[in-house]
Design an enzyme around this catalytic site. Structure first.
Site, PDB file in Angstrom:
ATOM      1  N   HIS A 139      20.832  58.835-115.198  1.00 25.71           N
ATOM      2  CA  HIS A 139      20.946  58.000-116.512  1.00 25.71           C
ATOM      3  C   HIS A 139      21.585  56.540-116.211  1.00 25.71           C
ATOM      4  CE1 HIS A 139      19.795  61.757-119.062  1.00 25.71           C
ATOM      5  NE2 HIS A 139      18.671  61.400-118.404  1.00 25.71           N
ATOM      6  N   THR A 216      25.347  70.730-119.694  1.00 27.84           N
ATOM      7  CA  THR A 216      24.121  70.029-120.504  1.00 27.84           C
ATOM      8  C   THR A 216      23.248  70.868-121.475  1.00 27.84           C
ATOM      9  OG1 THR A 216      22.056  68.644-120.015  1.00 27.84           O
ATOM     10  CG2 THR A 216      22.394  70.658-118.431  1.00 27.84           C
ATOM     11  N   ALA A 259      33.561  74.357-117.831  1.00 28.99           N
ATOM     12  CA  ALA A 259      33.480  73.549-116.394  1.00 28.99           C
ATOM     13  C   ALA A 259      34.729  73.591-115.710  1.00 28.99           C
ATOM     14  CB  ALA A 259      33.044  72.211-116.377  1.00 28.99           C
TER      15      ALA A 259
HETATM   16  C1  BV8 Z   1      11.868  58.576-120.529  1.00 34.24           C
HETATM   17  C2  BV8 Z   1      22.479  56.909-120.951  1.00 34.24           C
HETATM   18  C3  BV8 Z   1       9.830  57.700-120.406  1.00 34.24           C
HETATM   19  C4  BV8 Z   1      22.619  56.245-122.157  1.00 34.24           C
HETATM   20  C5  BV8 Z   1      20.926  58.839-121.765  1.00 34.24           C
HETATM   21  C6  BV8 Z   1       9.707  64.853-123.416  1.00 34.24           C
HETATM   22  C7  BV8 Z   1      10.043  65.745-124.237  1.00 34.24           C
HETATM   23  C8  BV8 Z   1      10.869  65.399-125.322  1.00 34.24           C
HETATM   24  C9  BV8 Z   1      11.350  63.974-125.442  1.00 34.24           C
HETATM   25  C10 BV8 Z   1      11.084  63.301-124.516  1.00 34.24           C
HETATM   26  C11 BV8 Z   1      10.303  63.477-123.438  1.00 34.24           C
HETATM   27  N1  BV8 Z   1      10.196  62.628-122.538  1.00 34.24           N
HETATM   28  C12 BV8 Z   1      10.921  61.392-123.046  1.00 34.24           C
HETATM   29  C13 BV8 Z   1      11.207  61.902-124.174  1.00 34.24           C
HETATM   30  C14 BV8 Z   1      12.062  61.139-124.894  1.00 34.24           C
HETATM   31  C15 BV8 Z   1      13.625  61.016-124.593  1.00 34.24           C
HETATM   32  C16 BV8 Z   1      14.127  62.269-125.099  1.00 34.24           C
HETATM   33  O1  BV8 Z   1      14.339  63.231-124.058  1.00 34.24           O
HETATM   34  N2  BV8 Z   1      14.885  62.350-126.262  1.00 34.24           N
HETATM   35  C17 BV8 Z   1      15.406  63.650-126.665  1.00 34.24           C
HETATM   36  C18 BV8 Z   1      16.618  63.354-127.524  1.00 34.24           C
HETATM   37  C19 BV8 Z   1      14.592  64.507-127.236  1.00 34.24           C
HETATM   38  N3  BV8 Z   1      13.919  60.705-123.156  1.00 34.24           N
HETATM   39  C20 BV8 Z   1      13.920  59.372-122.875  1.00 34.24           C
HETATM   40  O2  BV8 Z   1      13.719  58.394-123.605  1.00 34.24           O
HETATM   41  C21 BV8 Z   1      14.350  59.142-121.408  1.00 34.24           C
HETATM   42  N4  BV8 Z   1      13.419  58.285-120.750  1.00 34.24           N
HETATM   43  O3  BV8 Z   1      11.412  59.553-120.614  1.00 34.24           O
HETATM   44  O4  BV8 Z   1      11.099  57.406-120.537  1.00 34.24           O
HETATM   45  C22 BV8 Z   1       9.077  56.277-119.822  1.00 34.24           C
HETATM   46  C23 BV8 Z   1       8.313  56.306-118.636  1.00 34.24           C
HETATM   47  C24 BV8 Z   1       8.030  55.221-118.067  1.00 34.24           C
HETATM   48  C25 BV8 Z   1       7.902  53.875-118.930  1.00 34.24           C
HETATM   49  C26 BV8 Z   1       8.627  54.101-120.203  1.00 34.24           C
HETATM   50  C27 BV8 Z   1       9.262  55.198-120.594  1.00 34.24           C
HETATM   51  C28 BV8 Z   1      15.503  58.568-121.162  1.00 34.24           C
HETATM   52  C29 BV8 Z   1      16.588  59.531-121.506  1.00 34.24           C
HETATM   53  C30 BV8 Z   1      17.972  58.810-121.032  1.00 34.24           C
HETATM   54  C31 BV8 Z   1      18.780  58.587-122.177  1.00 34.24           C
HETATM   55  N5  BV8 Z   1      20.059  58.206-121.722  1.00 34.24           N
HETATM   56  N6  BV8 Z   1      22.300  58.334-121.231  1.00 34.24           N
HETATM   57  C32 BV8 Z   1      24.350  56.472-122.503  1.00 34.24           C
HETATM   58  O5  BV8 Z   1      24.798  57.269-122.070  1.00 34.24           O
HETATM   59  O6  BV8 Z   1      24.699  55.658-123.470  1.00 34.24           O
HETATM   60  S1  BV8 Z   1      21.182  60.388-122.114  1.00 34.24           S
HETATM   61  C33 BV8 Z   1      22.549  60.908-122.679  1.00 34.24           C
HETATM   62  O7  BV8 Z   1      22.463  61.883-123.720  1.00 34.24           O
HETATM   63  C34 BV8 Z   1      23.330  61.481-121.661  1.00 34.24           C
HETATM   64  O8  BV8 Z   1      23.128  60.829-120.538  1.00 34.24           O
HETATM   65  C35 BV8 Z   1      23.103  62.892-121.481  1.00 34.24           C
HETATM   66  O9  BV8 Z   1      21.604  62.904-120.510  1.00 34.24           O
HETATM   67  C36 BV8 Z   1      22.187  63.205-122.952  1.00 34.24           C
HETATM   68  C37 BV8 Z   1      23.205  64.174-123.504  1.00 34.24           C
HETATM   69  O10 BV8 Z   1      22.676  65.397-123.045  1.00 34.24           O
HETATM   70  P1  BV8 Z   1      23.942  66.286-122.325  1.00 34.24           P
HETATM   71  O11 BV8 Z   1      24.570  65.702-121.163  1.00 34.24           O
HETATM   72  O12 BV8 Z   1      23.268  67.713-122.198  1.00 34.24           O
HETATM   73  O13 BV8 Z   1      25.049  66.232-123.319  1.00 34.24           O
HETATM   74  P2  BV8 Z   1      25.050  66.828-124.528  1.00 34.24           P
HETATM   75  O14 BV8 Z   1      25.931  66.528-125.376  1.00 34.24           O
HETATM   76  O15 BV8 Z   1      23.567  67.342-125.305  1.00 34.24           O
HETATM   77  O16 BV8 Z   1      25.489  68.510-124.303  1.00 34.24           O
HETATM   78  C38 BV8 Z   1      26.518  68.753-123.818  1.00 34.24           C
HETATM   79  C39 BV8 Z   1      26.744  70.246-123.253  1.00 34.24           C
HETATM   80  O17 BV8 Z   1      27.938  70.436-122.564  1.00 34.24           O
HETATM   81  C40 BV8 Z   1      26.390  71.093-124.334  1.00 34.24           C
HETATM   82  O18 BV8 Z   1      25.523  72.278-123.984  1.00 34.24           O
HETATM   83  C41 BV8 Z   1      27.914  71.672-124.589  1.00 34.24           C
HETATM   84  O19 BV8 Z   1      27.986  73.294-124.944  1.00 34.24           O
HETATM   85  C42 BV8 Z   1      28.343  71.754-123.262  1.00 34.24           C
HETATM   86  N7  BV8 Z   1      29.991  71.517-123.054  1.00 34.24           N
HETATM   87  C43 BV8 Z   1      30.664  71.095-123.775  1.00 34.24           C
HETATM   88  N8  BV8 Z   1      31.944  71.267-123.298  1.00 34.24           N
HETATM   89  C44 BV8 Z   1      31.861  71.772-122.044  1.00 34.24           C
HETATM   90  C45 BV8 Z   1      30.827  72.121-121.925  1.00 34.24           C
HETATM   91  N9  BV8 Z   1      30.051  72.508-120.760  1.00 34.24           N
HETATM   92  C46 BV8 Z   1      30.927  72.769-119.761  1.00 34.24           C
HETATM   93  N10 BV8 Z   1      32.094  72.567-119.928  1.00 34.24           N
HETATM   94  C47 BV8 Z   1      32.681  72.281-121.176  1.00 34.24           C
HETATM   95  N11 BV8 Z   1      34.151  72.200-121.320  1.00 34.24           N
END
Ligand code: BV8
Ligand code: ZN
Length: 280
Positions: A139, A216, A259
């Protein structure tokens, strides 16, 4: 595997919830794997004080949803607001330090005979600052800014000292084309992932003898599809996360632990480096 099967839910070895020792099946896989692919998410940075996307935003940003701000639409509608949010995050990451989990991954990668490939969804540089080489920033990065018009790379701006208090900071003009503005080099929702990064991540998952998924929620695609791709190709998948995630059904083994505790314990337990693995 049901995600809520206890704090260290591991088939056949429930493990002791308070015991930081790696569950035996996970340790066995880690010891025998030469090609290891590690996929990290925002939870990997949580113990460095960098909030995850699931955590509610704080202070100035408390009333915003990151998935609304991290979009081209938000940038077009209010570039000053989105720019201020990213500059605040740059300042926050610069103040953060890698934790023992980041360091443990760098130590594991340095073990002779181990080919550890690190793929992250995170846009911070904590892995690099712990000494890791990151194969793919799926990302993008908070530190790789570019022009929103001519797309040429530009130096990351220095956040103003009051970055945490200002809700708007106008983006600066591009020094190359003058028509564009400097934007963060991250992948916004609705934007495609960098082709090379994603292809490298897919190959790293398919060629691995072990895929370790750390911190994640497994909700953001297409990154979230990588563990299942590995599992469907017969690669063992292990998840380290203190909470249930959307990936739990894909994981062969789950270690419900943070982690910063689990990774050092796992790398520590890999044992002494075998003389056979030492470079001749
Ligand atoms: C795209 C950068 C197509 C920006 C980020 C298929 C199905 C459904 C939806 C989609 C799909 N395909 C596309 C989509 C739409 C969308 C999407 O997925 N939406 C979601 C919300 C449903 N995806 C996109 O738009 C992607 N683009 O597919 O484009 C395309 C193709 C051609 C032409 C045009 C378009 C782009 C997605 C990237 C978005 N950018 N980041 C920024 O940072 O500002 S995503 C951002 O959120 C982060 O980078 C990260 O990836 C994400 C958050 O996810 P996680 O990393 O998992 O973090 P999260 O907070 O969710 O979870 C934290 C975890 O840590 C938890 O499980 C927690 O329990 C755990 N945790 C907590 N503490 C600890 C721990 N673990 C270990 N130790 C600890 N101490
Ligand atoms: Zn430009």
């Amino acid at each position: 595997m049901s995600p809520d099967a206890g704090p260290t839910a591991v088939p056949g070895d429930p493990g002791d919830p308070g015991d930081p020792a790696p569950p035996e099946p996970i340790l066995t896989l880690a010891r025998s794997a030469r090609r290891v692919t590690v996929l990290t998410g925002a939870g990997m940075s949580a113990e460095s004080g960098v909030a995850t996307f699931r955590d509610p935003l704080t202070g100035l940003w408390a009333r915003f949803d990151p998935t609304d701000l991290a979009t081209p639409q938000a940038w077009r509608a209010d570039p000053g607001l989105v720019n201020a949010w990213y500059l605040w995050r740059v300042a926050l990451v610069r103040r953060a330090q890698p934790h023992a989990g980041h360091q443990a991954l760098a130590v594991w990668a340095a073990r002779p005979g181990v080919d550890l490939r690190l793929v992250t969804q995170n846009v911070d540089d904590l892995h690099e600052r712990a000494g890791s080489v990151v194969l793919a920033h799926l990302h993008g990065s908070l530190f790789a800014w570019r022009c929103d018009h001519c797309e040429r790379p530009v130096p990351p701006p220095d956040p103003p000292t009051d970055a945490g208090e200002r809700q708007r900071i106008d983006p600066t003009p591009c020094e190359h084309c003058r028509d564009g503005r400097r934007r963060p080099g991250v992948v916004w929702f609705g934007e495609p992932l960098p082709r090379t990064a994603f292809d490298d991540a897919v190959r790293a998952c398919l060629e691995a003898e072990l895929v370790l998924v750390v911190g994640t929620s497994g909700l953001v695609h297409p990154a979230a599809s990588l563990p299942r791709l590995a599992a469907e190709s017969g690669v063992p998948v292990v998840e380290i996360d203190p909470h249930p995630t959307a990936l739990a059904a894909t994981a062969d083994h789950i270690w419900r632990a943070p982690a910063g505790t689990a990774l050092p314990a796992l790398v520590e337990a890999l044992g002494p480096i075998e003389s056979a693995d030492l470079p001749r």
